[in-house]
Design a protein around this motif. Structure first.
Motif, PDB file in Angstrom:
ATOM      1  N   GLY A  56      18.500  -9.034 -30.957  1.00  0.00           N
ATOM      2  CA  GLY A  56      18.490 -10.187 -30.059  1.00  0.00           C
ATOM      3  C   GLY A  56      17.167 -10.365 -29.341  1.00  0.00           C
ATOM      4  O   GLY A  56      16.714 -11.491 -29.108  1.00  0.00           O
ATOM      5  N   LEU A  57      16.519  -9.250 -28.994  1.00  0.00           N
ATOM      6  CA  LEU A  57      15.229  -9.301 -28.310  1.00  0.00           C
ATOM      7  C   LEU A  57      14.065  -9.413 -29.291  1.00  0.00           C
ATOM      8  O   LEU A  57      12.902  -9.418 -28.878  1.00  0.00           O
ATOM      9  N   LYS A  58      14.374  -9.489 -30.572  1.00  0.00           N
ATOM     10  CA  LYS A  58      13.388  -9.595 -31.649  1.00  0.00           C
ATOM     11  C   LYS A  58      12.446  -8.399 -31.706  1.00  0.00           C
ATOM     12  O   LYS A  58      11.298  -8.511 -32.133  1.00  0.00           O
ATOM     13  N   LEU A  59      12.938  -7.225 -31.267  1.00  0.00           N
ATOM     14  CA  LEU A  59      12.179  -5.992 -31.439  1.00  0.00           C
ATOM     15  C   LEU A  59      12.311  -5.480 -32.868  1.00  0.00           C
ATOM     16  O   LEU A  59      11.433  -4.797 -33.375  1.00  0.00           O
ATOM     17  N   VAL A  60      13.443  -5.802 -33.484  1.00  0.00           N
ATOM     18  CA  VAL A  60      13.713  -5.479 -34.884  1.00  0.00           C
ATOM     19  C   VAL A  60      14.019  -6.791 -35.580  1.00  0.00           C
ATOM     20  O   VAL A  60      14.788  -7.615 -35.072  1.00  0.00           O
TER      21      VAL A  60
END
Length: 128
Positions: A56-60
């Motif tokens: 969701g946080l676009k870390l992955v």
């Protein structure tokens, strides 16, 4: 998959290993977190929540784990075999299982019935 990404240019086995490594890393992080904090949750569930948050946080990026996730889903039935064998070994524990199963089923039915009645009363339109 993003065509300009570095992972898109990797061969399929490398993408699978990368995705599997990420999935296992999140599972291990969940295990470590539940162990360190003494949480009454399975570590794999906490790991999934961490993965969900990272996605969701676009870390992955989703395309990083897609190949591994698709591969694991393809053999999902095989992954349940050890759990089923373990469950079947405990069925011989005696008549106490029947009583516990009856109590749990009764509790489930009472809880589901109460929730259904409550929901039907809350969703019923008011008579004018």
């Amino acid at each position: 998959m993003t065509s300009g990404s570095v992972t898109a240019r990797l061969p399929a086995p490398a993408r699978f290993v990368l995705g599997l490594g990420l999935l296992l890393a999140f599972a291990a992080a969940g295990q470590a977190l539940t162990g360190a904090l003494g949480l009454p949750l399975p570590g794999s569930v906490v790991g999934l929540v961490l993965l969900w948050a990272a996605l969701g946080l676009k870390l992955v990026r989703l395309h990083w784990i897609t190949d591994a996730a698709d591969g694991l889903l393809g053999i999902l039935g095989l992954l349940f075999i050890p759990a089923t064998v373990g469950f079947l070994q405990f069925l011989s524990a005696g008549a106490a299982w029947g009583l516990w199963l009856l109590v749990m089923t009764a509790g489930l039915l009472v809880g589901a019935g109460a929730a259904g009645l409550l929901a039907s009363r809350l969703l019923r339109p008011e008579d004018s």
